[in-house]
Write a protein that holds these residues in place. Structure first.
Motif, PDB file in Angstrom:
ATOM      1  N   UNK A 193       0.822  -1.217   0.000  1.00 44.60           N
ATOM      2  CA  UNK A 193       0.000   0.000   0.000  1.00 44.60           C
ATOM      3  C   UNK A 193       0.853   1.263   0.000  1.00 44.60           C
ATOM      4  N   UNK A 194       2.027   1.232   0.623  1.00 47.04           N
ATOM      5  CA  UNK A 194       2.944   2.375   0.552  1.00 47.04           C
ATOM      6  C   UNK A 194       3.377   2.606  -0.890  1.00 47.04           C
ATOM      7  N   UNK A 195       3.700   1.523  -1.588  1.00 44.79           N
ATOM      8  CA  UNK A 195       4.101   1.642  -2.996  1.00 44.79           C
ATOM      9  C   UNK A 195       2.963   2.168  -3.857  1.00 44.79           C
ATOM     10  N   UNK A 196       1.727   1.855  -3.477  1.00 40.90           N
ATOM     11  CA  UNK A 196       0.547   2.343  -4.206  1.00 40.90           C
ATOM     12  C   UNK A 196       0.172   3.766  -3.773  1.00 40.90           C
ATOM     13  N   UNK A 197       0.896   4.307  -2.800  1.00 44.23           N
ATOM     14  CA  UNK A 197       0.673   5.659  -2.270  1.00 44.23           C
ATOM     15  C   UNK A 197      -0.726   5.852  -1.673  1.00 44.23           C
ATOM     16  N   UNK A 198      -1.209   4.785  -1.038  1.00 44.52           N
ATOM     17  CA  UNK A 198      -2.491   4.890  -0.336  1.00 44.52           C
ATOM     18  C   UNK A 198      -2.249   5.564   1.016  1.00 44.52           C
ATOM     19  N   UNK A 199      -3.143   6.433   1.420  1.00 48.62           N
ATOM     20  CA  UNK A 199      -3.004   7.218   2.645  1.00 48.62           C
ATOM     21  C   UNK A 199      -3.643   6.473   3.823  1.00 48.62           C
ATOM     22  N   UNK A 200      -2.955   5.424   4.276  1.00 42.56           N
ATOM     23  CA  UNK A 200      -3.448   4.618   5.394  1.00 42.56           C
ATOM     24  C   UNK A 200      -3.026   5.293   6.695  1.00 42.56           C
ATOM     25  N   UNK A 219      -8.048   2.298   8.153  1.00 38.10           N
ATOM     26  CA  UNK A 219      -8.594   3.642   8.309  1.00 38.10           C
ATOM     27  C   UNK A 219      -7.711   4.566   7.480  1.00 38.10           C
ATOM     28  N   UNK A 220      -8.329   5.481   6.752  1.00 38.40           N
ATOM     29  CA  UNK A 220      -7.524   6.411   5.970  1.00 38.40           C
ATOM     30  C   UNK A 220      -8.372   7.391   5.194  1.00 38.40           C
ATOM     31  N   UNK A 221      -7.677   8.196   4.401  1.00 38.83           N
ATOM     32  CA  UNK A 221      -8.322   9.218   3.598  1.00 38.83           C
ATOM     33  C   UNK A 221      -8.494   8.730   2.166  1.00 38.83           C
ATOM     34  N   UNK A 222      -9.735   8.577   1.759  1.00 38.10           N
ATOM     35  CA  UNK A 222     -10.055   8.194   0.377  1.00 38.10           C
ATOM     36  C   UNK A 222      -9.311   6.941  -0.081  1.00 38.10           C
ATOM     37  N   UNK A 223      -9.311   5.921   0.759  1.00 42.78           N
ATOM     38  CA  UNK A 223      -8.641   4.673   0.384  1.00 42.78           C
ATOM     39  C   UNK A 223      -9.369   4.041  -0.789  1.00 42.78           C
ATOM     40  N   UNK A 224      -8.594   3.586  -1.755  1.00 46.50           N
ATOM     41  CA  UNK A 224      -9.147   2.947  -2.946  1.00 46.50           C
ATOM     42  C   UNK A 224      -9.375   1.465  -2.631  1.00 46.50           C
ATOM     43  N   UNK A 255     -11.975  -7.898   4.500  1.00 42.52           N
ATOM     44  CA  UNK A 255     -11.394  -6.566   4.433  1.00 42.52           C
ATOM     45  C   UNK A 255     -12.447  -5.548   4.856  1.00 42.52           C
ATOM     46  N   UNK A 256     -12.086  -4.670   5.794  1.00 35.91           N
ATOM     47  CA  UNK A 256     -12.971  -3.618   6.262  1.00 35.91           C
ATOM     48  C   UNK A 256     -12.237  -2.289   6.071  1.00 35.91           C
ATOM     49  N   UNK A 257     -12.884  -1.352   5.364  1.00 38.20           N
ATOM     50  CA  UNK A 257     -12.275  -0.050   5.093  1.00 38.20           C
ATOM     51  C   UNK A 257     -13.110   1.055   5.726  1.00 38.20           C
ATOM     52  N   UNK A 258     -12.450   1.895   6.509  1.00 38.24           N
ATOM     53  CA  UNK A 258     -13.089   3.062   7.116  1.00 38.24           C
ATOM     54  C   UNK A 258     -12.479   4.292   6.461  1.00 38.24           C
ATOM     55  N   UNK A 259     -13.178   4.916   5.528  1.00 37.17           N
ATOM     56  CA  UNK A 259     -12.670   6.148   4.935  1.00 37.17           C
ATOM     57  C   UNK A 259     -13.039   7.314   5.838  1.00 37.17           C
ATOM     58  N   UNK A 260     -12.052   8.127   6.152  1.00 40.88           N
ATOM     59  CA  UNK A 260     -12.269   9.259   7.057  1.00 40.88           C
ATOM     60  C   UNK A 260     -12.569  10.525   6.277  1.00 40.88           C
TER      61      UNK A 260
END
Length: 140
Positions: A62-69, A98-103, A135-140
């Protein structure tokens, strides 16, 4: 093929001390079976190994994908037999982000890559038990 080994030195009672990557660890049993609760039991460390292995993979991808986790938790639930030798027959890995606009596509891809390609612990466990994930995603 690399040969990896560890040693576990008996301390007393049911306690053993080992060293893993330069870190000392004591494993012990519950008082009901002769231990003194000086450290974790061996079998739950199998769950820790799976959580750590796949968690490190997913963070790296996810770091390589530049996701804002902002926060990431890996939980592992296991089903154990009632009869001896008691062993795990199924494990479920729950990835919570948890993150901002996670894809969601990237998050699921990272989990899939870890599960199917990179995590050696899940590869080994899959040979002896059923592995599933959520997988559970919480977009903030």
């Amino acid at each position: 093929m690399d040969k990896i080994s560890i040693q576990a030195d008996w301390l007393d009672g049911m306690a053993f001390e080992t060293e893993v990557n330069g870190h000392k660890l004591i494993i012990d049993a519950d008082e009901k079976v002769g231990g003194t609760n000086r450290g974790p039991r061996p079998k739950p460390l199998m769950l820790v190994a799976l959580a750590g292995c796949t968690g490190m993979d997913v963070v790296s991808i996810l770091k390589k994908m530049r996701e804002d986790v902002k926060k990431f938790r890996v939980s592992v639930e296991a089903l154990q037999t009632d009869d001896h030798p008691k062993h795990y027959v199924e494990m479920k890995v729950i990835y919570e982000f948890w993150g901002n606009n996670l894809n969601p596509e990237n998050v699921n891809k990272a989990v899939k890559l870890s599960d199917e390609k990179y995590c050696g612990v899940s590869a080994a466990y899959r040979k002896g038990m059923k592995l599933t994930h959520e997988v559970i995603i919480h977009n903030e």
